[in-house]
Design a protein around this motif. Structure first.
Motif, short mmCIF file in Angstrom:
data_model
loop_
_atom_site.label_atom_id
_atom_site.label_comp_id
_atom_site.label_asym_id
_atom_site.label_seq_id
_atom_site.Cartn_x
_atom_site.Cartn_y
_atom_site.Cartn_z
N ALA A 1 0.81 -1.05 0.01
CA ALA A 1 0.06 0.12 0.04
C ALA A 1 0.92 1.21 0.03
CB ALA A 1 -0.90 0.04 1.38
N LYS A 2 2.05 1.08 0.77
CA LYS A 2 2.97 2.38 0.93
C LYS A 2 3.55 2.51 -0.68
CE LYS A 2 6.42 4.34 3.63
NZ LYS A 2 7.41 3.98 4.84
N LYS A 3 4.07 1.70 -1.43
CA LYS A 3 4.48 1.54 -2.41
C LYS A 3 3.73 2.33 -3.62
CE LYS A 3 7.54 -2.43 -2.11
NZ LYS A 3 7.84 -3.75 -2.39
N LEU A 4 2.33 1.81 -3.23
CA LEU A 4 1.35 2.27 -4.35
C LEU A 4 1.15 3.82 -4.18
CD1 LEU A 4 -1.30 -0.63 -4.50
CD2 LEU A 4 0.27 0.16 -6.21
N LEU A 5 1.04 4.35 -3.14
CA LEU A 5 0.77 5.49 -2.64
C LEU A 5 1.89 6.43 -3.04
CD1 LEU A 5 -0.99 7.55 -1.13
CD2 LEU A 5 0.39 7.16 0.99
N ASN A 6 3.23 5.86 -2.80
CA ASN A 6 4.47 6.65 -3.50
C ASN A 6 4.40 6.91 -4.80
OD1 ASN A 6 5.28 7.15 -0.75
ND2 ASN A 6 6.56 5.41 -0.73
N LYS A 7 3.96 5.86 -5.66
CA LYS A 7 4.04 5.81 -7.06
C LYS A 7 3.01 6.59 -7.43
CE LYS A 7 4.53 1.89 -9.18
NZ LYS A 7 4.22 0.57 -9.92
N SER A 8 1.85 6.81 -6.80
CA SER A 8 0.58 7.93 -7.35
C SER A 8 1.24 9.08 -6.98
CB SER A 8 -0.53 7.47 -6.66
OG SER A 8 -0.58 7.59 -5.11
N LYS A 9 1.87 9.37 -6.08
CA LYS A 9 2.16 10.73 -5.77
C LYS A 9 3.18 11.21 -6.42
CE LYS A 9 1.47 11.02 -0.66
NZ LYS A 9 2.50 11.03 0.67
N LYS A 10 4.10 10.23 -6.92
CA LYS A 10 5.32 10.68 -7.95
C LYS A 10 4.49 10.96 -9.29
CE LYS A 10 8.95 8.05 -5.92
NZ LYS A 10 10.01 7.01 -6.34
N ARG A 11 3.38 10.26 -9.71
CA ARG A 11 2.95 10.60 -11.00
C ARG A 11 2.33 11.87 -10.94
NH1 ARG A 11 -0.19 4.87 -12.49
NH2 ARG A 11 1.56 3.68 -12.56
N ALA A 12 1.50 12.33 -9.74
CA ALA A 12 0.95 13.61 -9.79
C ALA A 12 1.67 14.81 -9.66
CB ALA A 12 0.18 13.54 -8.37
#
Length: 54
Positions: free
Chosen positions: A42-53
């Protein structure tokens, strides 16, 4: 004497449980989950979505 020792043990267990609940609530108010110290999926997915934003 045995009753007194049992009461002390029960008080220690309830006290430690209360302390753990207090810590969990305190962390959740800061926006952190209990597993934020770990690199979970879940933390990996959150970090990935923040980088995309960005």
């Amino acid at each position: 004497m045995g009753l007194f020792i049992n009461i002390i043990i029960i008080a220690a267990i309830i006290g430690l449980a209360g302390y753990q609940i207090y810590r969990a609530v305190k962390r959740s108010k800061q926006g952190e989950c209990a597993a934020c110290d770990y690199d979970c999926e879940a933390k990996k997915l959150l970090n990935k979505s923040k980088k995309r934003a960005l």
